[in-house]
Design a protein around this motif. Structure first.
Motif, mmCIF file in Angstrom:
data_model
loop_
_atom_site.group_PDB
_atom_site.id
_atom_site.type_symbol
_atom_site.label_atom_id
_atom_site.label_comp_id
_atom_site.label_asym_id
_atom_site.label_seq_id
_atom_site.Cartn_x
_atom_site.Cartn_y
_atom_site.Cartn_z
ATOM 1 N N ARG A 149 0.827 -1.209 0.000
ATOM 2 C CA ARG A 149 0.000 0.000 0.000
ATOM 3 C C ARG A 149 0.861 1.259 0.000
ATOM 4 N NH1 ARG A 149 -5.465 -0.969 0.560
ATOM 5 N NH2 ARG A 149 -5.510 1.069 -0.421
ATOM 6 N N TYR A 150 2.125 1.113 0.389
ATOM 7 C CA TYR A 150 3.086 2.208 0.291
ATOM 8 C C TYR A 150 4.457 1.583 0.095
ATOM 9 C CZ TYR A 150 5.936 6.282 1.375
ATOM 10 O OH TYR A 150 6.844 7.308 1.305
ATOM 11 N N VAL A 170 0.182 5.325 6.610
ATOM 12 C CA VAL A 170 -0.547 4.273 5.909
ATOM 13 C C VAL A 170 -0.845 3.105 6.839
ATOM 14 C CG1 VAL A 170 -0.448 2.623 4.005
ATOM 15 C CG2 VAL A 170 0.399 4.961 3.693
ATOM 16 N N ASP A 173 -3.856 3.963 8.904
ATOM 17 C CA ASP A 173 -5.063 4.397 8.191
ATOM 18 C C ASP A 173 -5.977 3.197 7.963
ATOM 19 O OD1 ASP A 173 -6.959 5.107 6.165
ATOM 20 O OD2 ASP A 173 -5.659 6.777 5.599
ATOM 21 N N GLN A 176 -6.432 2.699 4.055
ATOM 22 C CA GLN A 176 -5.266 2.459 3.222
ATOM 23 C C GLN A 176 -4.375 1.321 3.699
ATOM 24 O OE1 GLN A 176 -4.569 3.986 0.321
ATOM 25 N NE2 GLN A 176 -6.542 5.009 0.521
ATOM 26 N N THR A 177 -4.575 0.820 4.896
ATOM 27 C CA THR A 177 -3.591 -0.069 5.507
ATOM 28 C C THR A 177 -3.392 -1.370 4.735
ATOM 29 O OG1 THR A 177 -2.823 -0.877 7.658
ATOM 30 C CG2 THR A 177 -5.119 -1.365 7.063
#
Length: 624
Positions: A149-150, A170, A173, A176-177
């Motif tokens: 996700r990141y 992230v 979140d 978004q996690t």
């Protein structure tokens, strides 16, 4: 403050927290690792220097398994606390990919810290470096990009500051996690830099609970009031939001039945009057019948995968409409739903208030209550054991029945793949909101044992069971050594049915005739239909340090499960299961699942399977 990049990262992680509803906890509570030349002098040295109080450490045996353990921990913690995983470069890093995909698909936070090739390129290539002729800045770590996700690669020390802050954002979140990757070139890990002390200040990352939009809430309430046969489909988002009490209150106030996905099972206890069991391909007859006839479906905290929707064949009422109650707008709009974008607990509470005084027709409640009773009788039938239990070999469902009679609300069951998810979703009686731990977003064989360790670390003192078939066990038994080393008293139940039973059954259903799914010697014709392989999984588990209890009969198994539950060390119960008959086996699938069948074939089994496939596929519909 002059520190290496690795030292700075460890110090930074030790000071990050999440907070929700006034409760604060470490965001990254521990690190798992296997060391090689790509991280031993960087992250390894930094962990040694920081000490176990600042950053506890667990020694893993397989990189994928370490991610599974981290996922198990984070899910048990309600996604409010996570673990990091550090690896060397090369195969250590690429071994993370499967675990990262699992974490991201299930939306569970885990921080990945793979080593990377030299940023300064003093020698090119270095050991384990992938050379890409058209792109000098690629490495094997780029395989983690689509499953993270990141993602960031820290090629200069000062780049760690914004990257680390984004990574924490992230992880914390709830929308978004997933897997977060910071690729760390091995030379940069060891470089020193003068860090601003503010970088190491304690930071608290608030986990949001967005309330629903007034207009969306009003539209949802109007839709419920106008529905004759509403149904709630509860997914894992209910658990992540700790919205179980809010869901129960809504169901009790309105009489709307609640069907559960694999991730959502247990959000209401099995004996709750509104809980009608699993939904979809592995669901109960009660839930699937309600789904076929529903004129309104409230999809609460679910991604609406193909198993849940029976590959878009389940919701058959021509008038059916959907409400997408989800924190993520992407999921809230699926099936052309009326979106209700909000935290699940907040939305359920406010929807209950908006529906004050409304209740479904008593005849509807009575009908699904009676249907649920009939399904419970079918569960009892599957769990029933013969009177000669000291001679009888158990079926898989009888194993579950024995466990069902032993556990209480403190026990936790971990499973992920094979035929067990279907049996558990249909039959298991979840007694607490976190008892049922099924990873079915990625359905990853080999998840169960390491995930059970992570769960046990998050829930010390509670009995944690890893239920595995022989195929799953052979995929990834290595973290048994970690459980033994750390004294984590997981209970591993190995069900040996001599092959890939689940996929073997599917193969038979789609015209594959069970090809290459049994664990047997080759026969004279080249097929795998000879004698069973002389593989001793119990001996293998014992060789890795577990206490092992072998069983042969139902009577043996009853005693062994009780002994394992009371054990204070990692313990394995080994059982050979027999093929069930139509009485003692699980109920057949109550809804379809789309597995395409050969459109042209000469073998009769495939021709017949294709005819059935076409018949089922004709029921598929677009909800627009």
């Amino acid at each position: 403050m002059r520190l290496t990049v690795a030292q700075a990262l460890v110090r930074f992680l030790a000071r990050q927290y999440t907070e929700r509803d006034g409760h604060r906890q470490r965001l990254v509570a521990a690190t798992w690792g296997i060391f090689g030349h790509g991280n031993v002098a960087g992250i390894g040295q930094a962990l040694l220097e920081s000490g176990p109080h600042a950053m506890p450490f667990f020694q893993g045996r397989n990189e994928q398994a370490m991610v599974h353990a981290a996922v198990g921990y984070a899910r048990q913690c309600g996604r409010l606390s996570a673990h990091a995983v550090t690896t060397s470069i090369g195969p250590g890093a690429t071994n993370l990919v499967t675990g990262a995909a699992l974490a991201t698909i299930n939306r569970i936070p885990v921080l990945l810290l793979p080593g990377d090739a030299f940023a300064a390129r003093p020698a090119d290539p270095v050991l384990q470096q992938l050379e890409v002729p058209y792109a000098g800045d690629l490495s094997v770590n780029d395989t983690l990009r689509p499953v993270s996700r990141y993602f960031d690669r820290i090629t200069r020390p000062e780049a760690l500051v914004p990257a680390a802050l984004q990574a924490m954002r992230v992880l914390a979140d709830p929308v978004q996690t997933g897997a977060v990757t910071l690729a760390l070139p091995q030379d940069v890990q060891a470089q020193a830099y003068d860090w601003p002390e503010e970088f190491f200040a304690e930071r608290v990352w608030g986990v949001r609970r967005p309330r629903p939009d007034r207009a969306e809430l009003a539209a949802a309430a109007d839709a419920v009031r106008g529905a004759a046969r509403p149904l709630i489909v509860a997914g894992g988002g209910i658990r992540h939001s700790a919205a179980q009490a809010a869901l129960a209150a809504l169901a009790e106030a309105t009489g709307i039945p609640v069907a559960v996905t694999q991730a959502g099972k247990g959000v209401l206890p099995y004996h709750h009057p509104a809980e009608v069991g699993g939904i979809g391909h592995t669901g109960t007859a009660t839930a699937d019948r309600l789904a076929r006839e529903a004129d309104l479906v409230i999809a609460a905290g679910t991604r609406l995968t193909d198993f849940t929707t029976a590959s878009a064949t389940l919701f058959q009422n021509p008038a059916v409409r959907f409400i997408g109650l989800n924190l993520d707008p992407y999921d809230a709009h699926k099936l052309a739903a009326r979106p209700l974008v909000a935290d699940a607990r907040e939305a359920l509470d406010e929807l209950r208030e908006a529906l004050w005084g409304h209740r479904v027709d008593p005849a509807y409640e009575a009908a699904y209550g009676a249907d649920k009773g009939r399904w419970e009788a079918r569960v009892n039938q599957a769990y029933e054991v013969p009177g000669d239990e000291d001679d009888a070999v158990p079926t898989q469902t009888q194993v579950l029945g024995l466990l069902d009679g032993l556990v209480d609300g403190t026990d936790i069951l971990v499973n992920a793949a094979g035929s067990l998810p279907g049996d558990l979703h249909k039959l298991w009686r979840a007694r607490s909101s976190d008892q049922y731990h099924l990873e079915y977003g990625y359905s990853c064989m080999g998840y169960e044992i390491p995930a059970a360790i992570g769960v046990a670390l998050a829930a010390p003192g509670r009995p944690v069971w890893a239920l595995v078939g022989d195929g799953t066990y052979l995929m990834n038994p290595t973290e048994i050594v970690t459980a033994v080393q750390e004294g984590v008293p997981i209970k591993v139940v190995i069900l040996d049915n001599h092959g890939y039973a689940s996929i073997g059954g599917l193969s038979g259903a789609v015209g594959g005739e069970g090809f290459a799914t049994a664990y047997r010697f080759r026969a004279a014709d080249g097929s795998y239909t000879g004698d069973p392989l002389p593989v001793d999984l119990a001996a293998n588990a014992a060789s890795l340090g577990m206490a092992v209890i072998r069983t042969r009969t139902i009577g043996d198994l009853r005693k062994a499960l009780s002994e394992a539950r009371a054990a204070d060390r990692p313990t394995c119960v080994y059982a050979t299961t027999r093929t069930p008959d139509t009485v003692s086996g699980p109920p057949p699938a109550q809804a379809w699942w789309d597995v395409p069948v050969a459109e042209t074939a000469t073998r009769a089994s495939a021709v017949e399977a294709r005819e059935e496939y076409d018949r089922q596929a004709a029921q598929r519909r677009r909800h627009l």
